[in-house]
Scaffold this motif. Structure first.
Motif, PDB file in Angstrom:
ATOM      1  N   VAL A   1     -15.839   2.013  21.402  1.00 34.54           N
ATOM      2  CA  VAL A   1     -15.335   2.505  22.689  1.00 34.54           C
ATOM      3  C   VAL A   1     -15.331   1.405  23.753  1.00 34.54           C
ATOM      4  CG1 VAL A   1     -15.748   4.151  24.567  1.00 34.54           C
ATOM      5  CG2 VAL A   1     -16.201   4.830  22.186  1.00 34.54           C
ATOM      6  N   PHE A   2     -14.186   1.251  24.401  1.00 38.23           N
ATOM      7  CA  PHE A   2     -14.055   0.397  25.583  1.00 38.23           C
ATOM      8  C   PHE A   2     -13.674   1.277  26.762  1.00 38.23           C
ATOM      9  CE2 PHE A   2     -13.190  -2.495  22.082  1.00 38.23           C
ATOM     10  CZ  PHE A   2     -13.947  -3.599  22.417  1.00 38.23           C
ATOM     11  N   GLY A   3     -14.283   1.043  27.914  1.00 35.55           N
ATOM     12  CA  GLY A   3     -13.989   1.864  29.077  1.00 35.55           C
ATOM     13  C   GLY A   3     -13.277   1.094  30.172  1.00 35.55           C
TER      14      GLY A   3
ATOM     15  N   THR B   1     -20.302   1.349  20.919  1.00 37.97           N
ATOM     16  CA  THR B   1     -19.812   1.066  22.273  1.00 37.97           C
ATOM     17  C   THR B   1     -19.894  -0.417  22.552  1.00 37.97           C
ATOM     18  OG1 THR B   1     -22.049   1.387  23.155  1.00 37.97           O
ATOM     19  CG2 THR B   1     -20.572   3.297  23.214  1.00 37.97           C
ATOM     20  N   ASP B   2     -18.877  -0.924  23.219  1.00 34.26           N
ATOM     21  CA  ASP B   2     -18.897  -2.324  23.645  1.00 34.26           C
ATOM     22  C   ASP B   2     -19.821  -2.428  24.861  1.00 34.26           C
ATOM     23  OD1 ASP B   2     -17.349  -5.043  23.361  1.00 34.26           O
ATOM     24  OD2 ASP B   2     -17.358  -4.607  25.510  1.00 34.26           O
ATOM     25  N   VAL B   3     -20.800  -3.306  24.775  1.00 33.09           N
ATOM     26  CA  VAL B   3     -21.730  -3.488  25.898  1.00 33.09           C
ATOM     27  C   VAL B   3     -21.430  -4.822  26.566  1.00 33.09           C
ATOM     28  CG1 VAL B   3     -24.146  -3.744  26.566  1.00 33.09           C
ATOM     29  CG2 VAL B   3     -23.511  -2.088  24.788  1.00 33.09           C
ATOM     30  N   CYS B   4     -20.768  -4.723  27.710  1.00 30.91           N
ATOM     31  CA  CYS B   4     -20.389  -5.925  28.447  1.00 30.91           C
ATOM     32  C   CYS B   4     -20.142  -5.534  29.899  1.00 30.91           C
ATOM     33  CB  CYS B   4     -19.129  -6.540  27.845  1.00 30.91           C
ATOM     34  SG  CYS B   4     -18.896  -8.269  28.359  1.00 30.91           S
ATOM     35  N   LEU B   5     -20.028  -6.520  30.754  1.00 32.99           N
ATOM     36  CA  LEU B   5     -19.793  -6.197  32.165  1.00 32.99           C
ATOM     37  C   LEU B   5     -18.368  -6.497  32.611  1.00 32.99           C
ATOM     38  CD1 LEU B   5     -23.105  -7.528  33.797  1.00 32.99           C
ATOM     39  CD2 LEU B   5     -22.605  -5.227  32.936  1.00 32.99           C
TER      40      LEU B   5
ATOM     41  N   PHE C   1      -6.781 -15.577  21.516  1.00 32.92           N
ATOM     42  CA  PHE C   1      -6.354 -14.351  20.833  1.00 32.92           C
ATOM     43  C   PHE C   1      -6.799 -13.072  21.551  1.00 32.92           C
ATOM     44  CE2 PHE C   1      -5.887 -17.266  17.193  1.00 32.92           C
ATOM     45  CZ  PHE C   1      -4.650 -16.846  16.705  1.00 32.92           C
ATOM     46  N   TYR C   2      -7.623 -13.204  22.602  1.00 32.89           N
ATOM     47  CA  TYR C   2      -8.039 -11.998  23.339  1.00 32.89           C
ATOM     48  C   TYR C   2      -7.042 -11.617  24.429  1.00 32.89           C
ATOM     49  CZ  TYR C   2     -12.576 -13.568  21.432  1.00 32.89           C
ATOM     50  OH  TYR C   2     -13.582 -14.010  20.618  1.00 32.89           O
ATOM     51  N   GLY C   3      -5.984 -12.405  24.571  1.00 35.17           N
ATOM     52  CA  GLY C   3      -5.023 -12.180  25.655  1.00 35.17           C
ATOM     53  C   GLY C   3      -4.583 -10.732  25.846  1.00 35.17           C
TER      54      GLY C   3
ATOM     55  N   VAL D   1     -18.384 -11.621  13.507  1.00 37.97           N
ATOM     56  CA  VAL D   1     -17.625 -12.844  13.779  1.00 37.97           C
ATOM     57  C   VAL D   1     -16.327 -12.414  14.447  1.00 37.97           C
ATOM     58  CG1 VAL D   1     -16.367 -14.787  12.749  1.00 37.97           C
ATOM     59  CG2 VAL D   1     -18.599 -14.100  11.824  1.00 37.97           C
ATOM     60  N   LYS D   2     -15.944 -13.111  15.512  1.00 37.49           N
ATOM     61  CA  LYS D   2     -14.778 -12.719  16.281  1.00 37.49           C
ATOM     62  C   LYS D   2     -14.126 -13.938  16.931  1.00 37.49           C
ATOM     63  CE  LYS D   2     -13.620 -10.189  20.383  1.00 37.49           C
ATOM     64  NZ  LYS D   2     -14.080  -9.692  21.624  1.00 37.49           N
ATOM     65  N   PRO D   3     -12.797 -14.092  16.863  1.00 39.63           N
ATOM     66  CA  PRO D   3     -11.822 -13.328  16.084  1.00 39.63           C
ATOM     67  C   PRO D   3     -12.027 -13.486  14.577  1.00 39.63           C
ATOM     68  CG  PRO D   3     -10.748 -14.745  17.735  1.00 39.63           C
ATOM     69  CD  PRO D   3     -12.173 -15.162  17.638  1.00 39.63           C
TER      70      PRO D   3
ATOM     71  N   VAL E   1      -8.777  -9.216  16.213  1.00 42.55           N
ATOM     72  CA  VAL E   1      -8.630  -8.963  17.650  1.00 42.55           C
ATOM     73  C   VAL E   1      -7.188  -8.699  18.091  1.00 42.55           C
ATOM     74  CG1 VAL E   1     -10.701 -10.285  18.221  1.00 42.55           C
ATOM     75  CG2 VAL E   1      -8.446 -11.411  18.285  1.00 42.55           C
ATOM     76  N   SER E   2      -7.077  -8.384  19.369  1.00 37.66           N
ATOM     77  CA  SER E   2      -5.800  -7.936  19.937  1.00 37.66           C
ATOM     78  C   SER E   2      -4.644  -8.895  19.656  1.00 37.66           C
ATOM     79  CB  SER E   2      -5.956  -7.725  21.443  1.00 37.66           C
ATOM     80  OG  SER E   2      -6.427  -8.895  22.080  1.00 37.66           O
ATOM     81  N   GLY E   3      -4.853 -10.190  19.854  1.00 37.65           N
ATOM     82  CA  GLY E   3      -3.764 -11.149  19.647  1.00 37.65           C
ATOM     83  C   GLY E   3      -3.311 -11.190  18.199  1.00 37.65           C
TER      84      GLY E   3
ATOM     85  N   THR F   1     -10.429  -3.153  13.718  1.00 33.86           N
ATOM     86  CA  THR F   1      -9.008  -3.466  13.806  1.00 33.86           C
ATOM     87  C   THR F   1      -8.187  -2.348  14.456  1.00 33.86           C
ATOM     88  OG1 THR F   1      -7.018  -4.057  12.545  1.00 33.86           O
ATOM     89  CG2 THR F   1      -8.625  -2.670  11.407  1.00 33.86           C
ATOM     90  N   TYR F   2      -7.203  -2.792  15.249  1.00 34.24           N
ATOM     91  CA  TYR F   2      -6.264  -1.856  15.883  1.00 34.24           C
ATOM     92  C   TYR F   2      -5.297  -1.269  14.857  1.00 34.24           C
ATOM     93  CZ  TYR F   2      -8.287  -4.227  19.828  1.00 34.24           C
ATOM     94  OH  TYR F   2      -9.197  -4.736  20.713  1.00 34.24           O
ATOM     95  N   PHE F   3      -5.264  -1.854  13.660  1.00 36.30           N
ATOM     96  CA  PHE F   3      -4.418  -1.334  12.586  1.00 36.30           C
ATOM     97  C   PHE F   3      -5.080  -0.156  11.864  1.00 36.30           C
ATOM     98  CE2 PHE F   3      -2.652  -5.763  12.471  1.00 36.30           C
ATOM     99  CZ  PHE F   3      -1.306  -5.432  12.610  1.00 36.30           C
TER     100      PHE F   3
END
Ligand code: PBG
Length: 336
Positions: A87-89, A126-130, A209-211, A256-258, A282-284, A321-323
């Motif tokens: 989950v990303f908010g 959940t993604d934990v970031c600010l 690739f996070y663009g 590991v990311k991307p 990742v998204s890109g 993955t978004y796929f």
């Protein structure tokens, strides 16, 4: 006569790998890597300001969801046999310390509660970031133009605790602050959430690739970039040190990311560590395939399957993955 025999013997090659490739059924029998919907974690974006979904232009097929649409979305995910979401908010407001990241009724906290209510057995990470919650868009607290490490740890730990309190099964720190896994593990244990697992973005590279994600999550830094905390892409040994540190600090799953440009890191991590390993496609990586497919420059379906199989073959236990939804549906169609 004699000569002919020699010639024939020569031709009777003992090693003929093509023997095992002549039928699709035979190829399936020999397949070393198989994709399954249960390999995937499906990222979802939930936007507190929306009343209905909004397509993300740079990520065809992916939308920012409104809270009210979650139940329907979760039903689709379950029908695809996917076991887990990340989950990303997107919050209603941002400030300098990312208050909405750890607000008890923040967007992620509400989302987790809603998912757990309608599908208690769907794994919720959940993604934990600010960065989605700060007005400057950095993953930690900023002082005098610097992203300060230790002050950020407290806020990340608070965020993780609030996700766990809402019912998250896995919290996933992605801020790349040193000591974040330790701070979160300690915070969770002290507040009664010792059963909440940590999937750490252990080797997270400062990647272009996070663009598309930053458009999707409105989390691009207002100034500067993330290279003072995310890893320098050329470094493999450093990635292995990062992973070792996170395992030591208590990570249950390391990531590991991307994924695609870092399959060597995935492979090395797999051979050196026993901890479950995730790779984030990742998204890109998603957008490139989608865009080329839309141009009819390549077969997006075949490429997606090839790419995800490669990530698994490199050694990932879990592929974020978004796929996930689309591919799970294809895999199920193939079964019939
Ligand atoms: C938050 C975060 C990012 C992604 C996952 N968590 C963005 C970033 O670090 O800039 C990227 C995911 C993607 O590109 O699909 N820190």
């Amino acid at each position: 006569m004699k000569l002919e025999l020699v010639e024939r013997e020569k031709l009777a090659l003992r090693k003929r790998p093509r023997r095992l490739r002549k039928l699709q059924s035979l190829r399936l029998l020999l397949r070393e890597t198989r994709l399954s919907p249960s390999d995937f974690i499906y990222p979802i974006f939930v936007d507190q300001r929306l009343t209905e979904r909004e397509e993300i232009a740079s990520m065809p097929g992916i939308s920012r969801l409104a809270l009210t649409e979650l139940q329907e979305e979760v039903a689709e995910i379950k029908a695809s046999k996917i076991q887990a979401v990340l989950v990303f908010g997107l919050p209603v407001r941002k400030d300098s310390v990312g208050s909405e990241a750890y607000a008890p009724d923040g967007i992620v906290q509400q989302t987790v509660r809603a998912i757990k209510k309608s599908a208690p057995d769907l794994v919720v990470a959940t993604d934990v970031c600010l960065c989605q919650y700060t007005d400057h868009g950095h993953c930690g607290v900023v002082r005098d133009g610097k992203i300060v490490n230790d002050e950020s740890l407290q806020l990340l730990s608070r965020t993780a605790i609030s996700h766990a309190a809402a019912g998250a099964d896995i919290v996933s720190p992605s801020a790349m602050m040193d000591g974040q896994v330790k701070a979160i593990r300690q915070g969770l244990d002290e507040t009664g959430f010792s059963d909440t697992a940590i999937m750490s973005y252990a080797a997270k590279f400062a990647s272009a690739f996070y663009g598309p994600f930053r458009e999707a999550a409105e989390s691009a830094p207002a100034r500067g970039d993330r290279r003072s905390y995310q890893m320098d892409p050329p470094n493999l040994r450093e990635a292995l040190r990062e992973i070792a540190v996170d395992i030591n600090e208590g990570a249950d799953i390391v990531m590991v990311k991307p994924a695609l440009s870092y399959l060597d890191v995935v492979r090395e991590a797999r051979s050196r560590f026993q901890t479950p390993l995730a790779a984030y496609n990742v998204s890109g990586e998603y957008s490139m395939i989608k865009a080329a497919g839309q141009m009819d420059w390549l077969d997006a379906k075949a490429i997606a399957l090839e790419v995800l199989t490669a990530i698994k073959r490199a050694g990932a236990d879990i592929i974020i993955t978004y796929f996930a939804k689309e591919v799970s549906q294809w895999l199920r169609e193939e079964e019939h």
